[in-house]
Design an enzyme around this catalytic site. Structure first.
Site, PDB file in Angstrom:
ATOM      1  N   TYR A 152       0.829  -1.204   0.000  1.00 51.52           N
ATOM      2  CA  TYR A 152       0.000   0.000   0.000  1.00 51.52           C
ATOM      3  C   TYR A 152       0.864   1.254   0.000  1.00 51.52           C
ATOM      4  CZ  TYR A 152      -3.645   3.268   1.578  1.00 51.52           C
ATOM      5  OH  TYR A 152      -4.520   4.329   1.692  1.00 51.52           O
ATOM      6  N   LYS A 156       1.020   4.261  -2.870  1.00 54.57           N
ATOM      7  CA  LYS A 156       0.707   5.654  -2.571  1.00 54.57           C
ATOM      8  C   LYS A 156       1.916   6.565  -2.776  1.00 54.57           C
ATOM      9  CE  LYS A 156      -3.638   5.194  -1.543  1.00 54.57           C
ATOM     10  NZ  LYS A 156      -4.679   5.815  -2.411  1.00 54.57           N
TER      11      LYS A 156
END
Length: 244
Positions: A152, A156
């Site tokens: 993740y 990002k």
């Protein structure tokens, strides 16, 4: 802000829904997009019942072909596309040594590849209009990392580099590209945290509380406005001071 069209991905709940409601209140025609057609139609109907203009569209942000199709359909139907909010995202958390290739691919395909190719699809109409706003919802995790979220965080962080590169490429056509990095926000993803985990999170936040989706939506509203016309390539952290 009237007569402008905004496309918001992940618009069926949480931060995305709050963004849709805010942009509709600003006078935009809002395209509420998510994988679930029923849920986006519910949000669009609720916005309409409160005086706004919104339409639901099913969209899988891991499917490049469907993203190109929806952009063409929007520009043909509504005469343009002025604001894109890349909000859709997923998690598949685990320690790095336990993350499978499938979990890596699913997170990167939705959170980064999807942002790239949907943005690519919208920049042509925005360049023709010589006006556009691309707002990418990233995360403070992309700035500071987090245990159990290597995939993740990577996705990002990639969005941050993409944001700055797009801003440099599109500035001459009056298209701005910015990112918002939320911290701990009260959503479906955080409401089920146990008390100990929640308290541990809040101890890291100088303001001593979680944010609410509307606080992200207000920031999007500003970056989508005329008043933000001289801001591009920036990352706005909305995190109660967590990352500073």
């Amino acid at each position: 802000m009237t007569h402008r069209v905004a496309l918001v991905t992940g618009g069926s709940r949480g931060i995305g829904e709050a963004i849709c409601r805010r942009l509709a209140a600003d006078g935009m025609t809002v395209i509420v997009a998510s994988r679930s057609k029923d849920k986006v139609d519910e949000v669009a109907a609720s916005i309409g019942a409160n005086g706004g203009v919104a339409h639901g569209r099913a969209l899988d942000t891991s499917d490049v072909g469907s993203m190109k199709e929806i952009v063409k359909e929007i520009t043909d139907s509504f005469g343009g596309l002025h604001v894109l909010v890349n909000n859709a995202g997923i998690t598949a958390d685990n320690l790095m040594m336990r993350i499978s290739e499938d979990d890596y691919d699913r997170v990167l395909n939705t959170n980064l590849k999807g942002v790239f190719f949907l943005s690519q699809a919208v920049i042509r109409p925005m360049m023709r209009q010589k006006w556009g706003r691309v707002i990418n919802i990233t995360s403070v995790v992309g700035l500071m990392g987090n245990v159990g979220q290597a995939n993740y965080a990577a996705s990002k962080a990639g969005v941050l580099g993409l944001t700055k590169s797009m801003a440099k490429e599109l500035g001459s056509r009056n298209v701005t590209v910015n990112a918002i990095a939320p911290g701990y926000i009260e959503t479906d993803m955080t409401k089920d945290l146990n008390a100990d985990v929640r308290d541990a999170f809040l101890k890291q936040v100088p303001l001593g509380r979680m944010g609410v989706p509307e606080e992200i939506a207000h920031s999007v509203s500003f970056l989508a406005s005329e008043q933000a016309g001289y801001i591009t390539g920036q990352v706005l952290t909305v995190d109660g001071g967590l990352y500073m």
